[in-house]
Design a protein around this motif. Structure first.
Motif, PDB file in Angstrom:
ATOM      1  N   LYS A  83      17.403  31.991  10.589  1.00 18.17           N
ATOM      2  CA  LYS A  83      18.997  32.324  10.921  1.00 18.17           C
ATOM      3  C   LYS A  83      19.638  31.871  11.749  1.00 18.17           C
ATOM      4  O   LYS A  83      19.473  32.702  13.177  1.00 18.17           O
ATOM      5  N   VAL A  84      21.327  31.519  11.558  1.00 22.02           N
ATOM      6  CA  VAL A  84      21.920  31.037  13.079  1.00 22.02           C
ATOM      7  C   VAL A  84      22.786  31.832  12.871  1.00 22.02           C
ATOM      8  O   VAL A  84      23.634  32.539  11.983  1.00 22.02           O
ATOM      9  N   GLN A  85      23.442  31.599  14.161  1.00 23.53           N
ATOM     10  CA  GLN A  85      24.757  32.877  14.090  1.00 23.53           C
ATOM     11  C   GLN A  85      26.159  32.331  14.131  1.00 23.53           C
ATOM     12  O   GLN A  85      26.277  31.211  13.642  1.00 23.53           O
ATOM     13  N   ASN A  86      26.904  33.161  13.518  1.00 28.68           N
ATOM     14  CA  ASN A  86      28.430  32.875  13.331  1.00 28.68           C
ATOM     15  C   ASN A  86      29.458  32.251  14.822  1.00 28.68           C
ATOM     16  O   ASN A  86      28.729  32.810  15.563  1.00 28.68           O
ATOM     17  N   PRO A  87      30.147  31.209  14.014  1.00 24.77           N
ATOM     18  CA  PRO A  87      29.829  30.621  15.340  1.00 24.77           C
ATOM     19  C   PRO A  87      31.066  31.125  15.913  1.00 24.77           C
ATOM     20  O   PRO A  87      31.628  30.769  17.659  1.00 24.77           O
ATOM     21  N   GLU A 108      23.135  26.165  16.953  1.00 21.35           N
ATOM     22  CA  GLU A 108      24.400  27.298  17.115  1.00 21.35           C
ATOM     23  C   GLU A 108      25.700  26.606  17.535  1.00 21.35           C
ATOM     24  O   GLU A 108      26.863  26.001  17.199  1.00 21.35           O
ATOM     25  N   LYS A 109      25.335  25.568  18.908  1.00 20.51           N
ATOM     26  CA  LYS A 109      26.177  24.496  19.742  1.00 20.51           C
ATOM     27  C   LYS A 109      26.725  23.872  18.880  1.00 20.51           C
ATOM     28  O   LYS A 109      27.872  23.556  18.416  1.00 20.51           O
ATOM     29  N   THR A 110      25.690  23.039  19.060  1.00 29.02           N
ATOM     30  CA  THR A 110      26.279  22.175  17.687  1.00 29.02           C
ATOM     31  C   THR A 110      27.130  22.913  16.257  1.00 29.02           C
ATOM     32  O   THR A 110      27.749  21.993  15.395  1.00 29.02           O
TER      33      THR A 110
END
Length: 624
Positions: free
Chosen positions: A292-296, A309-311
Motif C-alpha cells: 500500500k502506497v501513501q497518498n502523495p 512513494e517519492k517516485t
C-alpha cells in the motif's frame, strides 16, 4: 620451544579457518507460504540452528528479529527453546521477547506502529541448538494475492531446507524455478493444493565483494496467485493513490519552477530537485504495508516517503505539469518473468518523462541522477508499473566505453601542454551533468590535467548516446620532482575499471567475480625536451581471453614516448523472458553487461589487473 610456538600458531590458524568457513549451521529451515480460503495469508517459519563458535551467538545469531505490522498482521510464536550441548532443554523466558520500533520506521509517521519482535535466545554455548517457530498472519488488506521469491541460501550452511506453498485448490497459481531442475512434490485435496520443495546441504550465500547476487547462483522459487505480471501490476496501480489530482501545493510548485526556468527540461530537473532534497528517503520493504502506497499529499506534508512513494509524487507533479510521464520499476534480468511477478523483486523505481527539448529519460526521486536511470541500474529490466510492459530505450545498446587520445608536450620548465580528447558512450557518459557544464569533464579523471585558462573545452554530441570532448591542456603542476628525477601519473577515467577497485585482488577466491562489460582505451603521445630522457623499459603485453582482451604497449616511437592501454570486457549472451502474447512467454537471446568469472578466468583476470595497475605503465619517470 620454537616448535611448540609454531604448532600453537598453526592450530590457531586452522581453528580460524574453520570458524571463517562456518560459525554455525542450520540443521533445519522450513518456510511455509499459505493463502487461506478466507483470503488471509500466513507466513510460517521454523529453524533449528547449531552454534559452532562463540562468535556465532555473540555477534551473529544470538537474537532473532521478526518485523510485522499490527495494523493488519498478527505474530504467533509457536515454540522457542534451546537444547544445550549436554542435552538440557531451556525454554525461552517471557522477558526474552521484546518489542521495538524497526530502525527503518523511525521518523516515518506511516510506519510508526510497526513492531520488531526481538527474540533473545538463552542458554547459548558452543554446541547448543536453538529451535524457533512462528507465524505472521496477514488479514485482508490492499493486495489479496500470495506472491514472493524464495532464495534457498542463508548466511551459513543449511543441512535441510524446505519450502512449502499452499493455496486454495481452485485458485490460480503460477511458479517458476531457477538454478535447479527439481519439481515440487504436489498434494491436492478438496480444500488446498500444496507444493513442496526439499533441499539438502545448502551452501552459504556468497560473502565476497563483487560476487553474484544469491538469485543468480542459488536455487530460487518465484510464485504468485496472479495470472501474470500485467494483471498484477494493473491491479496494484489501479489504486486511487496513483491518480494525479490537482493539489494547491503541487500546482504552486509547478508554477514556481516553470516561471523560473527557460524550458521544460530545466523545469523537470527543478521539480526533481525539490522532491529529492526536501522529502526524506526511507528504504523500508514494500511488503511492510502489503504494498500500500501513501497518498502523495501525506508524503509532501510529512516530508518523508519510500522510493516508490517519492517516485509517485514526482510522477504526479510531472503529469500535472502537462508532461508525458509514467512510473517504471527496475527488476534484475534474472528475476523478471512476465508470467510470475513479485513486487518485492523491484530494486528501484523512476519516472519516465518526455520533454520538448530533451530525449525521453528516467528520473530518480531519491537522487539527482547524472544520467538516465537505465544506465545506472545495469542488467535490469525497465517495466512500466501501469501495464507490465517492458520499456526499451536503447534497442542497440552496447557496453559502455571511454576512449582517450592525448598528444602532450613537456617543455624545459616542466609545463605540460597539448590536446586531450575524450569520447564517452553509454553508462560512462553523465549527460545530465556534462551537457549543462562541459568543464566538469575534468572531474571525471584522477590526476586530471588543467585546461588552458585562455581556451575553452569543445564538445560534439552524437545521436547514439556519445559525446566527444576536446580539452586544450596547459598545466605546470602535474610533474613532481625529486632531485634529477621527475614523475608524472597519467590521468585515468574514474568511472571505468577503476570504479570497481580491482587494483588489489586476493590470490584465492571462493565465488565467481562479477565484472562489468566495458571498453576502455588510453593513448598518450608525449614529446619530451632534448635534455630529458624517459627512465623505463619498453612494455608489450597482450591478453586474448574468452571474456575479454587487454593490450599494453609502452615505448619510444618516432621520438615520442607512447603509452597505449586498452581493456575490453565482452558483453555476454543470455536468454531473457519476454511476452509473446498475454498468456504466452518465450525466451529470446539478449545481452548481459556483466560477466561472472570462474576460478580459472579469475586467475587470468587478476594477472591482467596487476599489469593494468602497475606503476611501470601508470607513473612515468624522467631524468634530466
Amino acid at each position: 620451544m620454537k616448535k611448540y610456538t609454531l604448532l600453537f600458531i598453526s592450530l590457531l590458524m586452522v581453528a580460524y579457518t574453520f570458524a571463517s568457513d562456518t560459525d554455525a549451521v542450520f540443521k533445519k529451515i522450513k518456510k511455509e507460504y499459505i493463502l487461506h480460503t478466507d483470503g488471509s495469508i500466513e507466513y510460517k517459519y521454523y529453524k533449528e540452528l547449531k552454534y559452532l563458535t562463540p562468535y556465532s551467538f555473540n555477534r551473529m545469531f544470538g537474537e532473532t528479529f521478526i518485523v510485522y505490522n499490527p495494523d493488519y498482521q498478527e505474530l504467533i510464536i509457536h515454540k522457542s527453546y534451546t537444547i544445550m550441548a549436554d542435552g538440557k532443554k531451556v525454554e525461552t523466558p517471557e522477558n526474552a521477547f521484546n518489542k521495538v520500533l524497526p530502525r527503518a520506521a523511525a521518523n516515518y509517521p506511516a510506519f510508526n506502529k510497526m513492531v520488531e519482535m526481538v527474540v533473545t535466545h538463552t542458554a547459548l554455548e558452543v554446541g547448543a541448538t536453538i529451535f524457533l517457530e512462528y507465524s505472521i498472519i496477514s488479514k485482508l488488506n490492499n493486495i489479496h494475492e500470495l506472491m514472493g521469491t524464495a532464495i534457498i541460501t542463508e548466511d551459513v550452511p543449511v543441512e535441510d531446507y524446505e519450502v512449502q506453498i499452499q493455496v486454495p485448490a481452485r485458485r490460480a497459481f503460477e511458479f517458476t524455478v531457477m538454478n535447479f531442475d527439481g519439481k515440487p512434490k504436489m498434494n491436492t485435496n478438496n480444500k488446498y493444493a500444496t507444493y513442496n520443495w526439499h533441499f539438502t546441504n545448502v551452501s552459504a550465500r556468497a560473502y565476497e565483494t563483487s560476487a553474484p547476487s544469491s538469485y543468480v547462483t542459488s536455487p530460487t522459487i518465484k510464485f504468485s496467485t496472479f495470472p501474470d505480471a500485467k494483471t498484477a501490476l494493473e491491479k496494484w496501480t489501479s489504486a486511487e493513490v496513483f491518480s494525479a489530482r490537482k493539489r494547491p501545493q503541487f500546482m504552486n510548485l509547478i508554477h514556481e519552477t516553470t516561471s523560473e526556468t527557460n524550458n521544460e527540461w530545466d523545469a523537470v530537473r527543478a521539480m526533481q530537485a525539490v522532491v529529492v532534497d526536501n522529502i526524506t528517503s526511507k528504504h523500508n520493504p514494500l511488503k511492510w504495508s502489503n504494498y500500500k502506497v501513501q497518498n502523495p499529499v501525506l508524503v509532501w506534508n510529512n516530508n518523508v516517503g519510500n522510493e516508490l512513494e517519492k517516485t509517485n509524487l514526482l510522477y504526479q507533479i510531472c503529469v500535472l505539469a502537462d508532461l508525458k510521464a509514467k512510473i517504471v520499476g527496475f527488476m534484475p534480468d534474472k528475476l523478471w518473468d512476465p508470467q510470475v511477478v513479485s513486487f518485492d523483486d523491484f530494486t528501484h523505481f523512476g519516472v519516465l518523462v518526455s520533454t520538448k527539448d530533451f530525449k525521453p529519460v528516467i528520473l530518480s526521486a531519491i537522487q539527482k541522477n547524472k544520467k538516465s536511470l537505465e544506465w545506472e541500474y545495469a542488467n535490469t529490466r525497465v517495466i512500466s508499473l501501469f501495464d507490465g510492459q517492458e520499456v526499451v530505450l536503447h534497442p542497440k545498446q552496447e557496453a559502455s566505453h571511454v576512449n582517450v587520445l592525448a598528444k602532450l608536450t613537456v617543455d624545459p620548465g616542466n609545463q605540460i601542454f597539448g590536446d586531450f580528447t575524450v569520447k564517452l558512450y553509454g553508462g560512462f557518459y553523465d549527460d545530465f551533468v556534462l551537457t549543462q557544464d562541459t568543464q566538469k569533464i575534468v572531474n571525471y579523471f584522477s590526476n586530471a590535467l588543467k585546461v588552458a585558462e585562455d581556451k575553452e573545452i569543445q564538445v560534439n554530441y552524437g545521436n547514439d548516446e556519445t559525446a566527444k570532448f576536446s580539452l586544450p591542456i596547459k598545466d605546470s603542476a602535474k610533474i613532481d620532482q625529486q632531485e634529477n628525477y621527475y614523475f608524472f601519473n597519467i590521468p585515468e577515467f574514474k568511472n571505468g575499471i577503476a570504479h570497481s577497485h580491482f587494483d588489489i585482488l586476493p590470490t584465492d577466491r571462493d565465488f565467481p567475480l562479477v565484472v562489468p562489460a566495458l571498453d576502455e582505451k588510453y593513448e598518450y603521445h608525449i614529446t619530451l625536451p632534448k635534455s630529458v630522457m624517459w627512465v623505463g623499459k619498453e612494455i608489450h603485453k597482450s591478453y586474448k581471453e574468452s571474456f575479454g582482451e587487454m593490450t599494453i604497449d609502452m615505448g619510444i616511437k618516432n621520438g615520442r614516448l607512447v603509452v597505449v592501454k586498452h581493456l575490453k570486457i565482452y558483453s555476454s549472451r543470455v536468454m531473457k523472458k519476454t511476452n509473446k502474447s498475454p498468456m504466452n512467454v518465450e525466451s529470446k537471446e539478449g545481452k548481459s553487461f556483466e560477466l561472472f568469472l570462474d576460478h580459472q578466468e579469475y586467475e587470468i583476470f587478476r594477472k591482467m589487473m596487476i599489469d593494468w595497475h602497475a606503476n611501470a605503465v601508470n607513473e612515468l619517470v624522467f631524468k634530466r
